[in-house]
Design a protein around this motif. Structure first.
Motif, PDB file in Angstrom:
ATOM      1  N   THR A  70      29.684   8.778  49.527  1.00  0.00           N
ATOM      2  CA  THR A  70      28.809   8.931  48.363  1.00  0.00           C
ATOM      3  C   THR A  70      27.882   7.721  48.237  1.00  0.00           C
ATOM      4  O   THR A  70      28.309   6.583  48.407  1.00  0.00           O
ATOM      5  N   LYS A  71      26.629   7.992  47.933  1.00  0.00           N
ATOM      6  CA  LYS A  71      25.620   6.932  47.839  1.00  0.00           C
ATOM      7  C   LYS A  71      24.869   7.043  46.517  1.00  0.00           C
ATOM      8  O   LYS A  71      24.374   8.113  46.161  1.00  0.00           O
ATOM      9  N   ILE A  72      24.794   5.952  45.790  1.00  0.00           N
ATOM     10  CA  ILE A  72      24.028   5.933  44.542  1.00  0.00           C
ATOM     11  C   ILE A  72      22.541   5.856  44.867  1.00  0.00           C
ATOM     12  O   ILE A  72      22.107   5.043  45.677  1.00  0.00           O
ATOM     13  N   VAL A  73      21.770   6.730  44.230  1.00  0.00           N
ATOM     14  CA  VAL A  73      20.322   6.783  44.453  1.00  0.00           C
ATOM     15  C   VAL A  73      19.577   6.011  43.364  1.00  0.00           C
ATOM     16  O   VAL A  73      18.619   5.291  43.639  1.00  0.00           O
ATOM     17  N   ALA A  74      20.017   6.167  42.120  1.00  0.00           N
ATOM     18  CA  ALA A  74      19.339   5.489  41.011  1.00  0.00           C
ATOM     19  C   ALA A  74      20.238   5.466  39.782  1.00  0.00           C
ATOM     20  O   ALA A  74      21.128   6.311  39.629  1.00  0.00           O
ATOM     21  N   ILE A  75      20.001   4.493  38.923  1.00  0.00           N
ATOM     22  CA  ILE A  75      20.668   4.413  37.623  1.00  0.00           C
ATOM     23  C   ILE A  75      19.584   4.245  36.564  1.00  0.00           C
ATOM     24  O   ILE A  75      18.725   3.365  36.679  1.00  0.00           O
ATOM     25  N   VAL A 158      20.257  15.614  45.491  1.00  0.00           N
ATOM     26  CA  VAL A 158      20.811  14.583  44.611  1.00  0.00           C
ATOM     27  C   VAL A 158      21.562  15.233  43.455  1.00  0.00           C
ATOM     28  O   VAL A 158      21.168  16.286  42.951  1.00  0.00           O
ATOM     29  N   ARG A 159      22.655  14.609  43.050  1.00  0.00           N
ATOM     30  CA  ARG A 159      23.434  15.041  41.890  1.00  0.00           C
ATOM     31  C   ARG A 159      23.253  14.016  40.767  1.00  0.00           C
ATOM     32  O   ARG A 159      22.875  12.874  41.019  1.00  0.00           O
ATOM     33  N   HIS A 160      23.583  14.441  39.542  1.00  0.00           N
ATOM     34  CA  HIS A 160      23.372  13.550  38.401  1.00  0.00           C
ATOM     35  C   HIS A 160      24.568  13.616  37.449  1.00  0.00           C
ATOM     36  O   HIS A 160      25.124  14.685  37.202  1.00  0.00           O
ATOM     37  N   LEU A 161      24.940  12.449  36.928  1.00  0.00           N
ATOM     38  CA  LEU A 161      25.979  12.344  35.908  1.00  0.00           C
ATOM     39  C   LEU A 161      25.429  11.605  34.697  1.00  0.00           C
ATOM     40  O   LEU A 161      24.620  10.689  34.842  1.00  0.00           O
ATOM     41  N   LEU A 162      25.877  12.011  33.534  1.00  0.00           N
ATOM     42  CA  LEU A 162      25.629  11.231  32.323  1.00  0.00           C
ATOM     43  C   LEU A 162      26.840  10.334  32.082  1.00  0.00           C
ATOM     44  O   LEU A 162      27.984  10.787  32.188  1.00  0.00           O
ATOM     45  N   LEU A 163      26.593   9.081  31.781  1.00  0.00           N
ATOM     46  CA  LEU A 163      27.654   8.192  31.315  1.00  0.00           C
ATOM     47  C   LEU A 163      27.433   8.023  29.817  1.00  0.00           C
ATOM     48  O   LEU A 163      26.388   7.527  29.385  1.00  0.00           O
ATOM     49  N   CYS A 164      28.406   8.466  29.050  1.00  0.00           N
ATOM     50  CA  CYS A 164      28.238   8.538  27.596  1.00  0.00           C
ATOM     51  C   CYS A 164      29.283   7.705  26.867  1.00  0.00           C
ATOM     52  O   CYS A 164      30.379   7.458  27.383  1.00  0.00           O
ATOM     53  N   ARG A 165      28.939   7.304  25.663  1.00  0.00           N
ATOM     54  CA  ARG A 165      29.937   6.774  24.738  1.00  0.00           C
ATOM     55  C   ARG A 165      30.440   7.956  23.920  1.00  0.00           C
ATOM     56  O   ARG A 165      29.644   8.772  23.431  1.00  0.00           O
ATOM     57  N   ALA A 223      26.184  13.033  47.555  1.00  0.00           N
ATOM     58  CA  ALA A 223      27.603  13.178  47.861  1.00  0.00           C
ATOM     59  C   ALA A 223      27.777  14.148  49.023  1.00  0.00           C
ATOM     60  O   ALA A 223      26.850  14.896  49.355  1.00  0.00           O
ATOM     61  N   PRO A 224      28.961  14.170  49.649  1.00  0.00           N
ATOM     62  CA  PRO A 224      29.200  15.048  50.801  1.00  0.00           C
ATOM     63  C   PRO A 224      28.934  16.509  50.489  1.00  0.00           C
ATOM     64  O   PRO A 224      29.162  16.974  49.370  1.00  0.00           O
ATOM     65  N   LEU A 225      28.492  17.244  51.502  1.00  0.00           N
ATOM     66  CA  LEU A 225      28.180  18.655  51.327  1.00  0.00           C
ATOM     67  C   LEU A 225      29.403  19.472  50.957  1.00  0.00           C
ATOM     68  O   LEU A 225      29.293  20.504  50.311  1.00  0.00           O
ATOM     69  N   TYR A 226      30.592  19.019  51.362  1.00  0.00           N
ATOM     70  CA  TYR A 226      31.770  19.840  51.095  1.00  0.00           C
ATOM     71  C   TYR A 226      32.186  19.797  49.631  1.00  0.00           C
ATOM     72  O   TYR A 226      33.186  20.366  49.240  1.00  0.00           O
ATOM     73  N   LEU A 227      31.381  19.113  48.795  1.00  0.00           N
ATOM     74  CA  LEU A 227      31.592  19.253  47.357  1.00  0.00           C
ATOM     75  C   LEU A 227      31.161  20.638  46.893  1.00  0.00           C
ATOM     76  O   LEU A 227      31.563  21.100  45.846  1.00  0.00           O
TER      77      LEU A 227
END
Length: 243
Positions: A70-75, A158-165, A223-227
């Protein structure tokens, strides 16, 4: 024949270049949407960027194969100054105090990951979480794998996640296969978990969605394709059973 081969090779090279260009455009457009809606890109090597990166990879430790590939593209950080976001942030603060007053001084605020498609992430950034479901499930900061598996691949891979409080308050246990609970079972509870002692999911009810969750960062990654495929569908199916 050599000329045909050369032309074919040139065509392939151009096609590859155009495909790569389209992927970059798609990625740029997505990031531009984040920026337009008040999120600013931060450097991975910055203090907060390094903390988020370390937390993210630590949360994937249950599956080293995924973590390694897995590789981070941007934050992007929520730096929105619009009146709408000020109201949402103020509401989060007001509700934090209200829950703390009710629960002995502790609102039980945690960081949590939320994975979804690019479109849903963009909609959430712009309008808040959807009210069409009776709850959503987010992953504790140290258990991000489920949210990663529920993230969708955009046109640039690319995939995206939210980091939330997240304001959790007092929690109750809800089974993964529960479909008949749509709100806290009583006024004694504010949210739900799959396991009190070691939760891997926080469940926020519809009535609290945009009061109890405040998006702080967007993490974009490859992330890997097998996701994709059965593994992804299985994990998302489990999440949707309680959402």
């Amino acid at each position: 024949m050599n000329q045909i081969a050369a032309e074919n090779q040139t065509s392939i090279t151009i096609d590859d270049a155009m495909s790569e260009s389209n992927e970059l455009d798609s990625c740029y457009n997505c990031f531009q949407h984040f920026v337009t809606n008040g999120f600013s890109k931060i450097d991975e090597s910055s203090f907060e960027g390094d903390i988020i990166k370390t937390s993210f990879f630590s949360s994937l430790s249950r599956n080293p194969q995924i973590s390694y590939r897995t590789k981070i593209v941007a934050i992007h950080k929520n730096s929105n100054t619009s009146q709408c976001w000020k109201i949402r942030a103020h509401g989060f603060g007001v509700y934090t105090k209200a829950v703390a007053d009710t629960r002995g001084g502790d609102a039980n605020i945690k960081y949590a990951w939320y994975g979804a498609s690019k479109n849903e992430i963009c909609e959430t950034v712009m309008h808040g979480f959807s009210w069409r479901r009776h709850s959503i499930s987010v992953s504790p900061a140290k258990h991000g794998l489920d949210s990663v598996l529920c993230s969708g691949v955009d046109g640039s891979g690319v995939r995206h996640l939210l980091l939330c409080r997240v304001i959790l308050g007092k929690q109750e246990v809800v089974r993964e296969d529960s479909r008949d609970q749509f709100h806290p079972s009583s006024m004694d509870f504010d949210s739900a978990v799959d396991d009190i002692s070691s939760p891997t999911r926080y469940i926020i009810w519809n009535t609290h969605l945009n009061c109890n969750i405040l998006p702080c960062y967007i993490l974009s990654f490859e992330a890997p394709l097998y996701l994709s495929g059965e593994q992804l569908n299985l994990n998302c199916h489990v999440r949707l059973l309680i959402c």
